[in-house]
Design a protein around this motif. Sequence first.
Motif, PDB file in Angstrom:
ATOM      1  N   UNK A 179       0.814  -1.226   0.000  1.00 20.37           N
ATOM      2  CA  UNK A 179       0.000   0.000   0.000  1.00 20.37           C
ATOM      3  C   UNK A 179       0.841   1.268   0.000  1.00 20.37           C
ATOM      4  N   UNK A 180       2.136   1.173  -0.243  1.00 25.05           N
ATOM      5  CA  UNK A 180       2.989   2.366  -0.224  1.00 25.05           C
ATOM      6  C   UNK A 180       3.763   2.493  -1.523  1.00 25.05           C
ATOM      7  N   UNK A 181       4.219   3.719  -1.770  1.00 22.88           N
ATOM      8  CA  UNK A 181       5.189   4.008  -2.820  1.00 22.88           C
ATOM      9  C   UNK A 181       6.379   4.677  -2.158  1.00 22.88           C
ATOM     10  N   UNK A 182       7.573   4.260  -2.519  1.00 20.98           N
ATOM     11  CA  UNK A 182       8.791   4.796  -1.910  1.00 20.98           C
ATOM     12  C   UNK A 182       9.666   5.440  -2.969  1.00 20.98           C
ATOM     13  N   UNK A 183      10.325   6.537  -2.583  1.00 17.30           N
ATOM     14  CA  UNK A 183      11.324   7.183  -3.415  1.00 17.30           C
ATOM     15  C   UNK A 183      12.693   6.944  -2.793  1.00 17.30           C
ATOM     16  N   UNK A 184      13.683   6.644  -3.639  1.00 18.94           N
ATOM     17  CA  UNK A 184      15.000   6.231  -3.161  1.00 18.94           C
ATOM     18  C   UNK A 184      16.108   7.092  -3.773  1.00 18.94           C
ATOM     19  N   UNK A 185      17.179   7.233  -3.012  1.00 20.79           N
ATOM     20  CA  UNK A 185      18.418   7.758  -3.571  1.00 20.79           C
ATOM     21  C   UNK A 185      19.083   6.629  -4.357  1.00 20.79           C
ATOM     22  N   UNK A 186      19.321   6.872  -5.633  1.00 19.62           N
ATOM     23  CA  UNK A 186      19.904   5.821  -6.466  1.00 19.62           C
ATOM     24  C   UNK A 186      21.303   5.472  -5.990  1.00 19.62           C
ATOM     25  N   UNK A 187      22.075   6.473  -5.592  1.00 22.08           N
ATOM     26  CA  UNK A 187      23.473   6.243  -5.232  1.00 22.08           C
ATOM     27  C   UNK A 187      23.627   5.528  -3.892  1.00 22.08           C
ATOM     28  N   UNK A 188      22.835   5.920  -2.887  1.00 25.10           N
ATOM     29  CA  UNK A 188      23.033   5.381  -1.539  1.00 25.10           C
ATOM     30  C   UNK A 188      22.069   4.262  -1.194  1.00 25.10           C
ATOM     31  N   UNK A 189      20.966   4.159  -1.920  1.00 22.03           N
ATOM     32  CA  UNK A 189      19.968   3.153  -1.588  1.00 22.03           C
ATOM     33  C   UNK A 189      19.109   3.522  -0.397  1.00 22.03           C
ATOM     34  N   UNK A 190      19.153   4.764   0.030  1.00 21.57           N
ATOM     35  CA  UNK A 190      18.376   5.211   1.181  1.00 21.57           C
ATOM     36  C   UNK A 190      16.995   5.681   0.746  1.00 21.57           C
ATOM     37  N   UNK A 191      15.983   5.355   1.552  1.00 25.19           N
ATOM     38  CA  UNK A 191      14.625   5.810   1.273  1.00 25.19           C
ATOM     39  C   UNK A 191      14.516   7.297   1.582  1.00 25.19           C
ATOM     40  N   UNK A 192      13.969   8.072   0.633  1.00 26.15           N
ATOM     41  CA  UNK A 192      13.869   9.522   0.776  1.00 26.15           C
ATOM     42  C   UNK A 192      12.465   9.977   1.135  1.00 26.15           C
ATOM     43  N   UNK A 193      11.437   9.348   0.541  1.00 22.89           N
ATOM     44  CA  UNK A 193      10.049   9.738   0.766  1.00 22.89           C
ATOM     45  C   UNK A 193       9.190   8.475   0.732  1.00 22.89           C
ATOM     46  N   UNK A 194       8.182   8.447   1.619  1.00 24.93           N
ATOM     47  CA  UNK A 194       7.199   7.369   1.604  1.00 24.93           C
ATOM     48  C   UNK A 194       5.821   7.978   1.385  1.00 24.93           C
TER      49      UNK A 194
END
Length: 495
Positions: A179-194
């Motif tokens: 039920x979620x969409x996540x945005x990620x930093x491509x370089x670090x693999x860290x989640x930026x926004x949920x």
Amino acid sequence: MPIESGSCASARQAKQKRKSHSLSIRRTNSSEQERAGLQRDMLEGQDSKLPSAVRNTLLELFGQIEREFENLYIENLELRREIDTLNERLAGEGQTIDGAELSKGQLKTKASHSTSQLSQKLKTTYKASTSKIVSSFKTTTSRAICQLVKEYVGHRDGIWDVSVAKTQPVVLGTASADHTALLWSIETGKCLVKYVGHVGSVNSIKFHPTEQVALTASGDQTAHIWRYIVQLPTPQPTADCNQVSGEDEIEISDKDEPDGDGDGSSDCPTVRAPLTSLKSHQGVVIAADWLVGGKQAVTASWDRTANLYDVETSELVHSLTGHDQELTHCCTHPTQRLVVTSSRDTTFRLWDFRDPSIHSVNVFQGHTDTVTSAVFTVGDNVVSGSDDRTVKVWDLKNMRSPIATIRTDSAVNRISVCVGQRIIALPHDNRQVRLFDMSGVRLARLPRSNRQGHRRMVCCSAWCEDHPICNLFTCGFDRQAIGWNINIPALLQEK
């Protein structure tokens, strides 16, 4: 001193014959007759309800079977001697052949031809060994060309779709059954926004062509447009993900899968409400995309329709009907007002909105099962993938038959095309991801082993041609997305 009866003498002779046979001496016809007579004599004293004629027939048949097995056994012993002789000759070269590798057909070959047969077997065996060595070189080369760079772990359920932002900063988006969409930093693999605005599975995600806005489609029968603001973290040195074991094709159990909390997606900023909600469907919205310019959006639903909306007003502009079964995907042309929708009815349709007053539709028929996706490429081509295990390349000017067909060994999910290099990425149900060119020539297969690659069905692929680190992304039902670096010049040189 009593004289031996004929039957006892026959029995003794038969036993001696058996001993001689164990030393690979061939049985004579007289000994076979003597043994058959002994068997009859032994069975005469036993009680049986079978008629004598039937018993005699069975005895003869069993005798024939036993003679065949003994003949084969003797020939096998002779072939073993030939193998030992050849091994002695090859010992100086450090090469030996195990007799166990010989096929049953060759074991049955007549002794008179055994030498030539074994010579041919030696050539075949060494050729097979060489082929295995060459295959291992190809696998190594493929891994050097297609390298896993980053894994994006944080979803609690399978990931249906993956997309890359078209504006700066370039981020990765994933849509999940959790039920979620996540945005990620491509370089670090860290989640930026949920994004947590949906109350059903998020089935697709697409980024606005010019703004920091995302479009998501959901099982809650809606599509949401929502704004995000991201600040990319400073890249940190990461461990090399490309060191893999020599084993390939290893199945991983559910216990070895990510638990969904590995990168702490719960720590990132959360968007809870959309800017706009598109509500006109009566079923699951399986996909959505922006038309060129970003002022309109199209959605595809399990209610067998596709809807075209005005983004600013959320009003329904067109309802695209005609498919006989549920829609599976929709895609828009990057530079023209064209839309393709695919369906479980084994077809995909091209909708033309270039003339504001009318919109035309063309039906493409060529698959025998669900069309899972259809995407535009450069020029006037469309590529479609299907559960019938084929991918077809079409010319929009010729709807009758595809210009190329790719046949695979597994159902094909949401495909993507590297427009600049005309390379198609095919995600499969069997966890494979293969790369082909537009003419149907296979270029490579992404590595899949116990340490890298997807552990379950691969649902989607997306190219990012301009990114210096990752230019291909895949996602699957193992709850992770993966960033790959494809050395395209080397890949095309291998071709």
